[in-house]
Design an enzyme around this catalytic site. Sequence first.
Site, short mmCIF file in Angstrom:
data_model
loop_
_atom_site.label_atom_id
_atom_site.label_comp_id
_atom_site.label_asym_id
_atom_site.label_seq_id
_atom_site.Cartn_x
_atom_site.Cartn_y
_atom_site.Cartn_z
N ASP A 220 1.43 4.68 1.97
CA ASP A 220 1.12 5.08 3.33
C ASP A 220 0.18 6.30 3.36
OD1 ASP A 220 1.85 3.76 5.77
OD2 ASP A 220 2.65 5.68 6.45
N ASP B 161 0.85 -1.20 0.00
CA ASP B 161 0.00 0.00 0.00
C ASP B 161 0.88 1.24 0.00
OD1 ASP B 161 0.28 1.07 3.04
OD2 ASP B 161 0.35 -1.11 2.99
#
Length: 264
Positions: free
Chosen positions: A206, A204
């Site tokens: 952040d 992902d």
Amino acid sequence: MHHNGLVLGVIGGSGFYTFFGSDSRDVHVETPYGDPSAAVTVGTVGEHEVAFLPRHGAQHEYSAHTVPYRANMWALRKLGVRRVFAPCAVGSLTHELGPGTVAVPDQLVDRTRGRADTYFDSGAIHVDFADPYCPTLRAAATGQPGVVDGGTMVVIQGPRFSTRAESRWFASAGFTLVNMTGYPEAVLARELEICYAAIALVTDLDAGIDVGEGVKAVDVFAQFEQHMELLKNLVRDAIARVAIQRTCTHCLAHTGVTLPLELP
């Protein structure tokens, strides 16, 4: 179990709970620091005998801040493991490293709190940690297409994800990856004179990097699952490529310390 004291180990991260097919055996290891996260599974990868330990337990029983890091590293060392590849899930702090990217960091920043991070609770023992990862293992892991060579991994305490302000702060400092388990694992390896390299799978971006909803654990696990075979293959490939000679210095030689380990 001892091939020139160079038995390889793999510590699996989130979603990475098994590594071998049926041809493996479980070894239960007792340590002065309690039980490791799970039994150590011993099997073969190519011509190498490899010990595998799931960092979070076989069913993800341990969160990042409760992983028995000292027991885990001790158990591997007790079995003769002297070199460890440590795959892990990370968030990215830069748009250059999107989900699905695999990076092999060369630097670490510790932002954890209260984790037992040494085996030396008495005497002035200070290990050299300027370069936290083994260059030989890093070379084996980065010698594959698409793998990003280098990066600074900031290790946060967890179990929560970062605030947007924290993410922006880390990014502005030049850190590129954020993770919850890379410390104290790396320094404990160094204290036991185990060569160690992290292999980071980006799951992902952040929270502070995008204006989106921030990081959700469910999305992280989905990303990890989607790329798990890729990661396992990268680790297998790194094991196949690893140079026989260790290039590392033995950090404890000059301290006069001998670890109370009943092993090579």
